[in-house]
Motif scaffolding. Structure first.
Motif, mmCIF file in Angstrom:
data_model
loop_
_atom_site.group_PDB
_atom_site.id
_atom_site.type_symbol
_atom_site.label_atom_id
_atom_site.label_comp_id
_atom_site.label_asym_id
_atom_site.label_seq_id
_atom_site.Cartn_x
_atom_site.Cartn_y
_atom_site.Cartn_z
ATOM 1 N N ILE A 157 20.885 0.233 39.547
ATOM 2 C CA ILE A 157 20.348 -0.438 38.614
ATOM 3 C C ILE A 157 20.693 -1.919 38.667
ATOM 4 C CG2 ILE A 157 20.164 -0.404 36.172
ATOM 5 C CD1 ILE A 157 20.751 2.508 35.960
ATOM 6 N N TYR A 158 19.729 -2.869 38.782
ATOM 7 C CA TYR A 158 20.321 -4.334 38.575
ATOM 8 C C TYR A 158 20.611 -5.110 37.602
ATOM 9 C CZ TYR A 158 19.344 -4.076 43.715
ATOM 10 O OH TYR A 158 19.363 -3.813 45.185
ATOM 11 N N ASN A 159 20.065 -4.493 36.284
ATOM 12 C CA ASN A 159 20.101 -5.232 35.248
ATOM 13 C C ASN A 159 19.953 -4.237 33.882
ATOM 14 O OD1 ASN A 159 20.036 -6.711 32.866
ATOM 15 N ND2 ASN A 159 18.372 -7.957 33.447
ATOM 16 N N CYS A 160 21.430 -3.521 34.094
ATOM 17 C CA CYS A 160 21.335 -2.260 33.188
ATOM 18 C C CYS A 160 21.972 -2.947 31.482
ATOM 19 C CB CYS A 160 22.527 -1.432 33.692
ATOM 20 S SG CYS A 160 22.659 0.154 32.448
ATOM 21 N N GLN A 161 21.113 -2.842 30.584
ATOM 22 C CA GLN A 161 21.426 -3.190 29.259
ATOM 23 C C GLN A 161 21.636 -2.024 28.300
ATOM 24 O OE1 GLN A 161 21.394 -6.194 28.283
ATOM 25 N NE2 GLN A 161 20.490 -7.338 29.955
ATOM 26 N N LEU A 162 21.735 -0.701 29.033
ATOM 27 C CA LEU A 162 22.058 0.372 28.282
ATOM 28 C C LEU A 162 23.433 0.488 27.228
ATOM 29 C CD1 LEU A 162 20.792 3.085 30.743
ATOM 30 C CD2 LEU A 162 19.504 2.295 28.625
ATOM 31 N N PRO A 163 23.415 0.736 26.220
ATOM 32 C CA PRO A 163 24.780 1.070 25.480
ATOM 33 C C PRO A 163 25.663 2.172 26.561
ATOM 34 C CG PRO A 163 23.065 1.109 24.073
ATOM 35 C CD PRO A 163 22.228 0.945 25.233
ATOM 36 N N ILE A 164 26.762 2.106 26.031
ATOM 37 C CA ILE A 164 27.654 3.134 27.094
ATOM 38 C C ILE A 164 27.154 4.601 26.819
ATOM 39 C CG2 ILE A 164 29.424 3.198 25.341
ATOM 40 C CD1 ILE A 164 29.837 3.402 29.364
ATOM 41 N N GLU A 165 26.660 5.195 25.592
ATOM 42 C CA GLU A 165 26.363 6.339 25.321
ATOM 43 C C GLU A 165 25.003 6.721 26.083
ATOM 44 O OE1 GLU A 165 24.988 4.069 21.696
ATOM 45 O OE2 GLU A 165 26.790 4.052 23.034
ATOM 46 N N TYR A 166 24.018 5.946 26.398
ATOM 47 C CA TYR A 166 22.904 6.117 27.144
ATOM 48 C C TYR A 166 23.046 5.959 28.474
ATOM 49 C CZ TYR A 166 19.925 5.281 22.805
ATOM 50 O OH TYR A 166 19.305 5.619 21.542
ATOM 51 N N LEU A 167 24.151 5.129 28.891
ATOM 52 C CA LEU A 167 24.354 5.022 30.365
ATOM 53 C C LEU A 167 24.975 6.290 30.784
ATOM 54 C CD1 LEU A 167 24.590 3.522 33.084
ATOM 55 C CD2 LEU A 167 26.789 2.553 32.144
ATOM 56 N N ARG A 168 25.573 7.129 30.068
ATOM 57 C CA ARG A 168 26.364 8.316 30.171
ATOM 58 C C ARG A 168 25.308 9.272 30.373
ATOM 59 N NH1 ARG A 168 28.901 11.078 27.353
ATOM 60 N NH2 ARG A 168 30.654 12.082 28.803
ATOM 61 N N LEU A 169 24.312 9.261 29.578
ATOM 62 C CA LEU A 169 23.188 10.061 29.471
ATOM 63 C C LEU A 169 22.500 9.915 30.715
ATOM 64 C CD1 LEU A 169 21.831 10.281 25.982
ATOM 65 C CD2 LEU A 169 22.919 11.998 26.923
ATOM 66 N N PHE A 170 22.311 8.815 31.198
ATOM 67 C CA PHE A 170 21.565 8.557 32.565
ATOM 68 C C PHE A 170 22.296 9.332 33.643
ATOM 69 C CE2 PHE A 170 18.371 5.482 34.201
ATOM 70 C CZ PHE A 170 17.584 5.078 32.840
ATOM 71 N N LEU A 171 23.530 9.016 33.767
ATOM 72 C CA LEU A 171 24.240 9.579 34.818
ATOM 73 C C LEU A 171 24.659 11.081 34.752
ATOM 74 C CD1 LEU A 171 27.067 6.591 35.172
ATOM 75 C CD2 LEU A 171 24.928 6.813 36.355
ATOM 76 N N LEU A 172 24.460 11.576 33.648
ATOM 77 C CA LEU A 172 24.849 13.101 33.521
ATOM 78 C C LEU A 172 23.418 13.848 34.158
ATOM 79 C CD1 LEU A 172 26.246 13.281 29.891
ATOM 80 C CD2 LEU A 172 27.357 13.938 32.074
ATOM 81 N N LEU A 173 22.357 13.205 34.228
ATOM 82 C CA LEU A 173 21.141 13.832 34.522
ATOM 83 C C LEU A 173 21.396 13.972 36.377
ATOM 84 C CD1 LEU A 173 18.195 11.870 32.745
ATOM 85 C CD2 LEU A 173 18.941 14.392 32.598
ATOM 86 N N THR A 174 22.165 13.392 36.982
ATOM 87 C CA THR A 174 22.266 13.455 38.466
ATOM 88 C C THR A 174 23.556 13.530 38.844
ATOM 89 O OG1 THR A 174 22.188 10.904 38.400
ATOM 90 C CG2 THR A 174 20.133 11.964 38.708
ATOM 91 N N PRO A 175 24.094 14.730 38.718
ATOM 92 C CA PRO A 175 25.617 15.114 39.130
ATOM 93 C C PRO A 175 25.873 14.895 40.423
ATOM 94 C CG PRO A 175 24.534 17.145 38.404
ATOM 95 C CD PRO A 175 23.520 16.097 38.237
ATOM 96 N N ALA A 176 24.769 14.936 41.304
ATOM 97 C CA ALA A 176 25.279 14.900 42.925
ATOM 98 C C ALA A 176 24.920 13.603 43.549
ATOM 99 C CB ALA A 176 23.949 15.901 43.592
ATOM 100 N N LEU A 177 25.108 12.710 42.621
ATOM 101 C CA LEU A 177 25.076 11.368 43.140
ATOM 102 C C LEU A 177 26.129 10.907 44.347
ATOM 103 C CD1 LEU A 177 24.275 8.911 40.307
ATOM 104 C CD2 LEU A 177 22.978 9.399 42.040
#
Length: 416
Positions: A157-177
């Motif tokens: 993600i080159y320009n991530c404007q997500l609040p931390i709670e949304y960023l966590r949701l983003f990353l929680l979707l893909t635990p095998a990164l």
């Protein structure tokens, strides 16, 4: 480009030799050329196609894009680049077993991200240019389920404007990164600058992560809590970062623009930018004052240590004073420091005077017009008792009254 031109080109470049096509209708001329291309060729003749890129798309070309969406089902496409996601997700990403492994898009929200992961079970790499929380809060909360998608291995993600709670949701979707790259400008200091936050999150939620690159930046604001570069980088000096992962972070205070930058790799620095830098390297973890020189491409070609630093008029405040104090504790080159009209106040002077007691190189200090009063002068007097290197001290336009002068006089009695 005319139809005859297109046919002429194909005489030298057979369709089955083409591996990549990019469509963009940013203007009317481009749109006409897309129409000409689609009317001239049978898209099924591009048997070697591996990459299909869509730029800006408008309503007039949707019929053609609907036809092109069939390519995805008919070809073994690996990279796919999209931008107008609102339309294309609905018309191209149908719930079928796509073989796509790579996708790069311009704008994406949480809801769109989740839908793409659901539609592309073989997707391994996802690249996003701009990520924001345009979704309705209730929509995100209601759609945040226990469902995860283990196919994705790399997220950029080159320009991530997500609040931390949304960023966590983003990353929680893909635990095998396995690979994660985040570039995120923030408005204020927050959890993304805290190594302990990432350490706990990765150890529990991203256990397979092998490579983590980041670049976080926020503007320093007055009247907010101070977070020195040394205190920020201290949270990245744990065994998890240095011994287990071998991820080494650097924190810069860009003095003249009042920014804090935390990163694993520098992305771009302005030429001759003055920085207070602190790193997690075990052999080089002290704060340093440096100036960058860059080439035409913006790459750093040299750094230099400073002997004179003039910050007159730059509102560095208490944060800047704290970081400069951390530098002075170990600096062996700076001999002149000009902090006139920098809004350091009594609290900032307190930080500086602690460092002055141990500094043996600074000979000239300008701290005029900084709203320094009796309290700040007391700190300065204590420093003067112990510092025998400082030769010139400039204090004009401060709030130094008789009592403050008394403290200074007593301090100078021992400064011989």
């Amino acid at each position: 480009m005319s139809q005859s031109d297109v046919k002429f080109i194909t005489r030298f470049i057979p369709p089955d030799h083409i591996s990549s096509i990019t469509f963009s209708d940013a203007d009317t001329k481009r749109l006409d050329e897309i129409h000409l291309f689609l009317s001239t060729f049978d898209i099924r003749r591009f048997n070697g196609l591996k990459s299909l890129s869509f730029g800006q798309t408008n309503a007039q070309s949707r019929q053609q894009l609907t036809i092109l969406s069939k390519i995805i089902d008919q070809h073994n496409l690996f990279p796919l680049r999209l931008s107008n996601l609102d339309y294309l997700v609905e018309h191209i990403f149908r719930p079928v077993q796509h073989v796509l492994k790579y996708i790069a898009i311009r704008i994406c929200t949480y809801y769109q991200y989740r839908n793409i992961l659901h539609s592309l079970p073989n997707l391994q790499t996802f690249q996003i240019e701009y990520c924001d929380n345009n979704d309705n809060d209730e929509t995100v909360r209601s759609s945040a389920t226990d469902r995860t998608y283990h196919q994705l291995k790399s997220l950029i993600i080159y320009n991530c404007q997500l609040p931390i709670e949304y960023l966590r949701l983003f990353l929680l979707l893909t635990p095998a990164l396995v690979n994660l790259k985040l570039i995120s400008p923030r408005k204020v200091y927050g959890p993304v600058f805290d190594g302990s936050f990432w350490e706990q999150f990765i150890q529990i939620r991203l256990t397979k992560l092998n490579k983590f690159e980041f670049f976080f930046v926020y503007p320093i604001q007055r009247n907010l809590p101070v977070h020195s570069v040394d205190s920020i980088i201290a949270t990245f000096r744990t065994p998890f970062w240095i011994n287990d992962k071998h991820w080494f972070a650097t924190c810069d205070h860009v003095v003249k623009t009042s920014q804090i930058i935390l990163y694993t790799k520098p992305i771009c620095m302005n030429d001759c930018e003055i920085l207070v830098r602190c790193e997690t390297l075990p052999m080089n973890s002290v704060c340093r004052l440096i100036k960058h020189r860059t080439n035409e491409s913006g790459d750093i070609i040299a750094t230099e240590n400073l002997t004179v630093l003039d910050l007159t008029g730059y509102p560095i405040g208490e944060q800047g004073a704290q970081d400069l104090a951390d530098v002075l504790l170990n600096d062996v080159t700076l001999n002149t420091l000009n902090l006139q009209e920098t809004h350091i106040g009594d609290s900032g002077l307190e930080q500086l005077t602690y460092a002055l007691q141990n500094n043996t190189t600074l000979t000239t200090l300008h701290i005029g017009n900084n709203e320094i009063g009796t309290v700040g002068t007391q700190y300065l007097a204590v420093a003067l008792r112990n510092n025998l290197t400082l030769l010139a001290l400039h204090l004009p336009l401060n709030q130094i009254m008789n009592e403050a002068l008394h403290y200074l006089t007593n301090g100078l009695q021992y400064n011989t």
